[in-house]
Design an enzyme around this catalytic site. Structure first.
Site, mmCIF file in Angstrom:
data_model
loop_
_atom_site.group_PDB
_atom_site.id
_atom_site.type_symbol
_atom_site.label_atom_id
_atom_site.label_comp_id
_atom_site.label_asym_id
_atom_site.label_seq_id
_atom_site.Cartn_x
_atom_site.Cartn_y
_atom_site.Cartn_z
ATOM 1 N N LYS A 1 7.800 -15.395 -21.094
ATOM 2 C CA LYS A 1 8.214 -14.054 -20.968
ATOM 3 C C LYS A 1 8.131 -13.301 -19.649
ATOM 4 O O LYS A 1 7.190 -13.876 -18.838
ATOM 5 C CB LYS A 1 7.926 -13.154 -22.335
ATOM 6 C CG LYS A 1 6.416 -13.056 -22.039
ATOM 7 C CD LYS A 1 5.909 -12.543 -23.396
ATOM 8 C CE LYS A 1 4.433 -12.185 -23.493
ATOM 9 N NZ LYS A 1 3.713 -11.889 -24.919
ATOM 10 N N TYR B 1 -4.037 7.697 4.333
ATOM 11 C CA TYR B 1 -3.594 8.854 3.733
ATOM 12 C C TYR B 1 -4.662 9.550 3.016
ATOM 13 O O TYR B 1 -5.808 8.833 2.541
ATOM 14 C CB TYR B 1 -2.729 8.543 2.520
ATOM 15 C CG TYR B 1 -1.124 8.381 2.951
ATOM 16 C CD1 TYR B 1 -0.424 9.278 3.647
ATOM 17 C CD2 TYR B 1 -0.597 7.164 2.627
ATOM 18 C CE1 TYR B 1 0.998 9.016 3.905
ATOM 19 C CE2 TYR B 1 0.743 6.889 3.005
ATOM 20 C CZ TYR B 1 1.505 7.811 3.567
ATOM 21 O OH TYR B 1 2.731 7.406 3.969
#
Ligand code: PLP
Length: 346
Positions: free
Chosen positions: A34, A241
């Site tokens: 999956k 940042y």
């Protein structure tokens, strides 16, 4: 911008599958593929398992099953865990989870019982009424009765034994059918959790099914990211940042070409490491969308074009996950599509 390189070892996946088969000697071992084989590429992984002799595959959704059938051709079972009663037309095997799905279905199917997960499958009262009146089963050919363990990765948790008891008792009340029980971790829990068909996913892909113990599986994934630029900064200068990291010494900063958009969680800020030219170097500053910075001061030869390994033997998906409060499964399924993917043949 140069891409990162994601190397996926199909041979290791096949050897992991065989190893699980040697442990789960009571029955067959499926491949759970999956979510695009946990992010690693179902179109490559499933045919490799098929060639090694795997005859049972599990996906979560009908569309995944339809695509997988195209990769695998006719023959192997493709079961859809949450697809409802519909996917029979596409040559898929539904996992029936509710009364309505049982009533609506004719032909081969897997029945899921809930024994402690409270997620999908029949509960105790639905099972009770089915045991009393099996007519909704008319026309349903039961390939397997299955259930799913909630805490198989914690062997001493009492819920494991309770689920084994509930499953055995419930199967005793249904028409006789083969059983499917253990996931990856369940395979390591012993005979009570053995069945006709185990359903491992994560262990195939190198995730440790026995947390807290040495990983019995072979590593599968290596992720290397190219250096775009190397710069020198002075003590007191900040990186990235938020100016969250400040150089305490003259520092050489390598900027590499991947970020949180590539499945490297922003929450690993300041905790992860990389390997360049055989040396381990720390990540510094924030993870940006497309860029990450590392301190390569101690690797003077570091230069643009070098690859820095972020996933591999030195720091696997479990280790990276552990730095930011998630699990290796989430790291693998998040890897994204900006990497060049290289498959080592089985
Ligand atoms: C995902 C899943 C598996 C595989 O679990 P792993 O822990 O990855 O081995 C097995 N069965 C069901 C029902 C699942 O949803």
């Amino acid at each position: 911008m140069p891409q990162g390189l994601l190397t996926i070892d199909l041979g290791a996946i096949v050897r992991n599958w065989r190893k699980l088969g040697a442990i789960h000697s009571s029955g067959a071992v499926a491949g759970v593929v999956k979510a695009d084989a946990y992010g690693l590429g179902a179109a490559q992984v499933a045919p490799a398992l098929r060639a090694a002799g795997c005859k049972h595959f599990f996906v979560a959704q009908t569309e995944e099953g339809v695509r997988l059938r195209q990769s695998l051709g006719e023959g192997p079972m493709i079961a859809v865990l949450g697809g409802g009663a519909g996917p029979r037309e596409a040559g898929l095997t539904p996992v029936l989870n509710t009364f309505d799905e049982i009533r609506a279905h004719r032909g081969p199917a897997i029945l899921q019982l809930d024994t402690g997960m409270a997620r999908l499958g029949l509960d105790a009262s639905e099972l009770e009424s089915l045991a009393r009146d099996p007519s909704p089963f008319e026309g349903v050919e039961l390939l397997y009765v299955m259930t799913h363990l909630a805490v198989a990765d914690e062997p001493s948790h009492p819920l494991n034994a309770r689920q084994a008891e509930r499953f055995a008792e419930a199967c005793g009340r249904l028409p006789p059918a083969p059983r499917s029980f253990a996931n990856s971790s369940g395979i390591f829990l012993g005979d009570r959790f053995a069945s006709d068909l185990a359903r491992p996913g994560c262990a195939l892909y190198g995730i440790n099914p026995t947390p807290g113990h040495p990983n019995p599986m072979e590593p599968v994934v290596r992720l290397e990211i190219p250096v775009l630029q190397v710069r020198s900064i002075e003590p007191g200068q900040t990186v990235g940042y938020g100016a969250s990291w400040t150089a305490a010494r003259p520092t050489r900063v390598a900027t590499i070409s991947a970020g949180y958009a590539d499945g490297l969680p922003r929450a690993i800020d300041g905790r992860a490491k990389g390997v360049i030219r055989g040396a381990t170097v720390p990540m510094i500053g924030r993870v940006s969308m497309d860029l990450i910075t590392l301190d390569v001061t101690d690797v003077p030869e570091a230069a643009p074009g070098d690859m820095i390994e972020l996933l591999g033997p030195a720091q696997d998906a479990d280790a990276l996950a552990g730095l930011c409060g998630t699990i290796g499964y989430e790291i693998l399924t998040s890897l994204g599509n900006r990497y060049e993917r290289r498959y080592l043949p089985a």
